[in-house]
Write an enzyme that holds these catalytic residues in place. Sequence first.
Site, short mmCIF file in Angstrom:
data_model
loop_
_atom_site.label_atom_id
_atom_site.label_comp_id
_atom_site.label_asym_id
_atom_site.label_seq_id
_atom_site.Cartn_x
_atom_site.Cartn_y
_atom_site.Cartn_z
N MET A 188 -15.38 54.11 -13.65
CA MET A 188 -15.00 55.52 -13.52
C MET A 188 -15.44 56.04 -12.15
SD MET A 188 -15.48 58.56 -16.26
CE MET A 188 -14.60 60.09 -16.05
N HIS B 50 -18.87 63.64 -19.42
CA HIS B 50 -18.85 62.96 -18.13
C HIS B 50 -19.54 63.88 -17.12
CE1 HIS B 50 -15.79 60.21 -19.70
NE2 HIS B 50 -15.18 61.28 -20.18
N HIS C 251 -20.64 56.28 -16.60
CA HIS C 251 -19.48 55.40 -16.77
C HIS C 251 -19.07 54.66 -15.50
CE1 HIS C 251 -18.86 58.49 -20.10
NE2 HIS C 251 -19.26 57.37 -20.68
#
Length: 154
Positions: free
Chosen positions: A146, A83, A141
């Site tokens: 997210m 991420h 994401h």
Amino acid sequence: MRVSAIVAGVALAVAACGGKGAPAAADSNQPAAPTAAAPAATGATHEIQMVQEGANSYKFMPDTLTIKQGDVVVFKGISGNGHDVAFYPDSIPAGAAAVLNAAITDQSQPLATNMIADGQSVSISFAGAPVGVYKFYCIPHAPMGMKGQLTVTQ
């Protein structure tokens, strides 16, 4: 006629090569100007975990956090094969971009960290950060929700 063409060609070549009055080209051997160092953190440390829950569920845990100026936020990769953390430029307080860019030492682009693998983390200091709301997201994401929000107080 032919002489005029030659004179014009030579004048064009001289101008293109930096004739008199042209600005000097930057010397690529010169070191880059130093960037402003981020102020030292003086407060508490908070952790935000980056997780994948299910096939298409990605989130920051917690996704909302209130911190004080001078605190540090550690973004830790837990699951999801990587991420990043990116701040929306239009939803941070005035003057915050410079503070964040100085605090994010390993950037993929302005206001964004590089990818953070599972088990790794990135710390961002909010020392010198203006009071206000800081909305952030994971670039790959974000379409799956997210996103998060930090509120910086005095």
